[in-house]
Design a protein around this motif. Structure first.
Motif, short mmCIF file in Angstrom:
data_model
loop_
_atom_site.label_atom_id
_atom_site.label_comp_id
_atom_site.label_asym_id
_atom_site.label_seq_id
_atom_site.Cartn_x
_atom_site.Cartn_y
_atom_site.Cartn_z
N GLU A 1 -27.11 54.66 -20.77
CA GLU A 1 -28.16 53.52 -21.39
C GLU A 1 -27.58 52.73 -22.58
OE1 GLU A 1 -31.26 52.92 -21.04
OE2 GLU A 1 -31.51 54.39 -19.30
N MET A 2 -27.15 51.47 -22.39
CA MET A 2 -26.57 50.47 -23.35
C MET A 2 -27.44 49.27 -23.57
SD MET A 2 -23.42 51.80 -23.33
CE MET A 2 -21.86 50.90 -23.06
N PRO A 3 -27.20 48.60 -24.75
CA PRO A 3 -28.08 47.52 -24.95
C PRO A 3 -28.11 46.39 -23.85
CG PRO A 3 -26.65 48.19 -26.95
CD PRO A 3 -26.22 48.98 -25.70
N SER A 4 -27.07 46.19 -23.04
CA SER A 4 -27.12 45.28 -22.05
C SER A 4 -27.80 45.85 -20.81
CB SER A 4 -25.55 44.88 -21.93
OG SER A 4 -25.02 46.13 -21.58
N GLY A 5 -28.02 47.19 -20.76
CA GLY A 5 -28.60 47.87 -19.37
C GLY A 5 -28.08 49.18 -19.22
N VAL A 6 -28.24 49.52 -18.01
CA VAL A 6 -27.56 50.96 -17.67
C VAL A 6 -26.36 50.67 -16.97
CG1 VAL A 6 -28.04 52.94 -16.06
CG2 VAL A 6 -30.06 52.00 -17.23
N MET A 7 -25.30 51.31 -17.31
CA MET A 7 -23.84 51.69 -16.82
C MET A 7 -23.92 52.59 -16.12
SD MET A 7 -22.44 48.66 -18.33
CE MET A 7 -20.89 48.82 -18.03
N GLN A 8 -22.92 52.75 -15.12
CA GLN A 8 -22.80 53.71 -14.19
C GLN A 8 -21.18 54.13 -14.04
OE1 GLN A 8 -24.78 53.08 -10.23
NE2 GLN A 8 -26.28 54.52 -11.03
N TYR A 9 -20.84 55.20 -14.42
CA TYR A 9 -19.48 55.75 -14.28
C TYR A 9 -19.53 56.92 -13.47
CZ TYR A 9 -18.93 53.02 -18.65
OH TYR A 9 -19.06 52.12 -19.52
#
Length: 161
Positions: free
Chosen positions: A144-152
């Motif tokens: 969860e990031m301020p810019s949206g959900v990042m996937q790694y």
């Protein structure tokens, strides 16, 4: 910050803090004391910029000493040799693939006192660090990031050497 909060440190991070503390106590304190002594010998302290600067430096050194001592008092050292490489934890070096930007990245997972993004050291308390803790090779982790959900996608887990 609670005084009883454990500060996770790698062995290298512990040594670095101990060395800095030794330098501040043994070398820097003497240097500043000498500067203050020389400034006092110049006479009127009310308009003495060197004296004011030396006193400010002395205050900063003492504050840093207190800060390091507090960190070390509550330090919990992660022994990298004992890190389980089956899952991600503090003390690991992790290679991940950023699904959105299609690029590989490496992070060293460390305690918050050692975190330094310019050196690729991320805190176990950061959003990425929290999300990666406990993940296994091949897992896809949502952050969860301020810019949206990042996937790694976790590609590799190694000891932090």
């Amino acid at each position: 910050m609670a005084d009883n909060k454990k500060n996770l440190l790698t062995y290298a991070g512990l040594k670095k803090l101990e060395e800095e503390l030794h330098d501040l106590k043994v070398v820097r304190r003497k240097e500043v004391a000498q500067k203050i002594k020389e400034a006092r010998e110049q006479g009127d302290l009310s308009e003495n910029a060197e004296y004011d600067a030396a006193k400010d430096e002395q205050r900063d050194i003492e504050a840093r000493i207190e800060e390091i001592e507090k960190i070390l008092k509550n330090a919990e050292v992660v022994v990298e040799d004992e890190v389980d490489l089956g899952t991600i934890s503090v003390g690991c070096k992790v290679k991940v693939h950023d699904m959105e930007y299609n690029e590989d990245m490496e992070f060293k997972l460390v305690g918050s006192t050692e975190a330094n993004s310019l050196q690729g050291k991320i805190s176990n308390e950061s959003p990425v660090g929290k999300a990666l803790i406990g993940a296994k090779m091949g897992d896809i982790v949502n952050v969860e990031m301020p810019s949206g959900v990042m996937q790694y996608k976790v590609l590799d887990i190694q000891r932090n050497i």
